[in-house]
Design a protein around this motif. Structure first.
Motif, PDB file in Angstrom:
ATOM      1  N   ARG A 105      23.485  28.787  13.249  1.00 26.50           N
ATOM      2  CA  ARG A 105      23.961  27.935  14.350  1.00 26.50           C
ATOM      3  C   ARG A 105      23.423  26.509  14.213  1.00 26.50           C
ATOM      4  O   ARG A 105      24.147  25.534  14.481  1.00 26.50           O
ATOM      5  CB  ARG A 105      23.538  28.541  15.696  1.00 26.50           C
ATOM      6  CG  ARG A 105      24.435  29.674  16.160  1.00 26.50           C
ATOM      7  CD  ARG A 105      24.115  30.093  17.585  1.00 26.50           C
ATOM      8  NE  ARG A 105      22.869  30.860  17.640  1.00 26.50           N
ATOM      9  CZ  ARG A 105      22.804  32.179  17.518  1.00 26.50           C
ATOM     10  NH1 ARG A 105      23.910  32.883  17.334  1.00 26.50           N
ATOM     11  NH2 ARG A 105      21.641  32.807  17.582  1.00 26.50           N
ATOM     12  N   ARG A 116      29.826  19.500  20.604  1.00 24.50           N
ATOM     13  CA  ARG A 116      29.882  20.685  19.753  1.00 24.50           C
ATOM     14  C   ARG A 116      28.622  20.816  18.894  1.00 24.50           C
ATOM     15  O   ARG A 116      28.420  21.840  18.247  1.00 24.50           O
ATOM     16  CB  ARG A 116      31.101  20.589  18.838  1.00 24.50           C
ATOM     17  CG  ARG A 116      32.428  20.626  19.570  1.00 24.50           C
ATOM     18  CD  ARG A 116      32.967  22.021  19.624  1.00 24.50           C
ATOM     19  NE  ARG A 116      33.334  22.487  18.297  1.00 24.50           N
ATOM     20  CZ  ARG A 116      33.584  23.759  17.995  1.00 24.50           C
ATOM     21  NH1 ARG A 116      33.456  24.684  18.930  1.00 24.50           N
ATOM     22  NH2 ARG A 116      33.930  24.099  16.776  1.00 24.50           N
ATOM     23  N   GLU A 164      29.230  35.972  12.726  1.00 22.28           N
ATOM     24  CA  GLU A 164      29.809  35.760  14.052  1.00 22.28           C
ATOM     25  C   GLU A 164      29.628  34.335  14.559  1.00 22.28           C
ATOM     26  O   GLU A 164      30.206  33.952  15.575  1.00 22.28           O
ATOM     27  CB  GLU A 164      29.178  36.740  15.053  1.00 22.28           C
ATOM     28  CG  GLU A 164      29.531  38.196  14.823  1.00 22.28           C
ATOM     29  CD  GLU A 164      31.028  38.442  14.930  1.00 22.28           C
ATOM     30  OE1 GLU A 164      31.652  37.885  15.854  1.00 22.28           O
ATOM     31  OE2 GLU A 164      31.565  39.180  14.076  1.00 22.28           O
ATOM     32  N   ASP A 166      30.285  30.632  15.115  1.00 21.84           N
ATOM     33  CA  ASP A 166      31.496  29.821  15.024  1.00 21.84           C
ATOM     34  C   ASP A 166      31.255  28.593  14.156  1.00 21.84           C
ATOM     35  O   ASP A 166      30.200  27.963  14.227  1.00 21.84           O
ATOM     36  CB  ASP A 166      31.913  29.370  16.426  1.00 21.84           C
ATOM     37  CG  ASP A 166      33.230  28.612  16.427  1.00 21.84           C
ATOM     38  OD1 ASP A 166      34.175  29.074  15.773  1.00 21.84           O
ATOM     39  OD2 ASP A 166      33.295  27.542  17.061  1.00 21.84           O
ATOM     40  N   GLY A 167      32.241  28.263  13.341  1.00 23.33           N
ATOM     41  CA  GLY A 167      32.172  27.051  12.546  1.00 23.33           C
ATOM     42  C   GLY A 167      31.812  27.252  11.090  1.00 23.33           C
ATOM     43  O   GLY A 167      31.776  26.288  10.322  1.00 23.33           O
TER      44      GLY A 167
END
Length: 265
Positions: A105, A116, A164, A166-167
């Protein structure tokens, strides 16, 4: 001026397997030559090569004039370095030694502007074509590629949680460090290491993420393609040069070439 499309990200959605190589010489001239050799992409290694940002820009400029696309492997999961490399014009970043979802992350967030993530905002730099891409701040995220390297058994065990996040555009298995972490340093072809690599690519595919890897020679890389890797790299500019030099010398001296190795690149 429009923001250029990230070709590497596009290739990840295609059925063909892009083939690249590593840049280890820190030479813009060699990088440019390798870019013309026919590889789909080249990886500028800032982790193991003494390349700073100004040198990286020179190599980016050299590769930009060739058919090859460029991936930059960062020295570490460091948000300051991410900011500087992105502002310098890199589009696809490879983060080494990601161990868990939290580190994943952080890596992604460092490539995103506030809202974001926490990438610092600047307007006039090489990435925005020195301010001529007027909507760069709004569109940059679309063309930035994030590849996370998994290089230990612990990272592979954490793959379901990492995937899992995102990105993430792709994962990449680091075979050299994985072999070392498993107690088989320098022996990438060890059966336990190859089993772990196979487990990793199956896990990536199960979570819908492309998975990449690097190998020392076409035979090993061919095995990786057969295992289901979505993009691969073979050797490096340095290993290709040294291998051909040793081959020529062995031929002239009537010796057996010593280019075969256990998987280093």
């Amino acid at each position: 001026m429009a923001l250029p499309v990230n070709r590497f990200k596009q290739w990840l959605g295609e059925s063909r397997v892009p083939v690249g190589t590593w840049l280890m010489t820190a030479s813009p001239n060699v990088a440019e030559a390798i870019g013309f050799a026919g590889f789909d992409y080249v990886v500028l290694d800032m982790e193991h090569v003494p390349v700073d940002v100004p040198q990286a820009i020179a190599i980016m400029q050299a590769v930009a004039g060739t058919p090859a696309d460029l991936v930059v492997r960062l020295p570490w999961n460091d948000s300051v370095m991410v900011k500087r490399v992105l502002d310098s014009g890199a589009k696809t970043l490879m983060f080494p030694y990601i161990q868990n979802a939290e580190e994943a992350r952080q890596a992604v967030a460092s490539t995103r502007y506030p809202g974001r993530g926490f990438r610092g905002v600047a307007a006039v730099h090489r990435a925005s074509r020195y301010g001529t891409v007027k909507n760069y701040l709004q569109e940059a995220e679309r063309e930035i590629g994030v590849i996370l390297q998994l290089e230990t058994p612990e990272a592979i065990a954490a793959l379901p949680e990492i995937a899992e996040v995102d990105g993430i555009d792709a994962l990449f298995i680091g075979p050299g460090d994985l072999a070392a972490a498993m107690g088989h340093i320098g022996d990438i072809r060890h059966s336990e290491v190859q089993d772990a690599i196979g487990e990793a690519v199956v896990g990536c595919r199960a979570h819908g993420l492309p998975c990449g890897i690097v190998g020392a020679d076409p035979a090993l890389v061919g095995e990786y393609i057969a295992k289901g890797f979505a993009f691969v790299a073979v050797g490096s500019d340095m290993s290709l040069m040294m291998g051909r030099a040793q081959e020529y010398l062995a031929t002239l001296r009537g010796e057996t070439s010593s280019t075969e190795n256990s998987g280093v690149y």
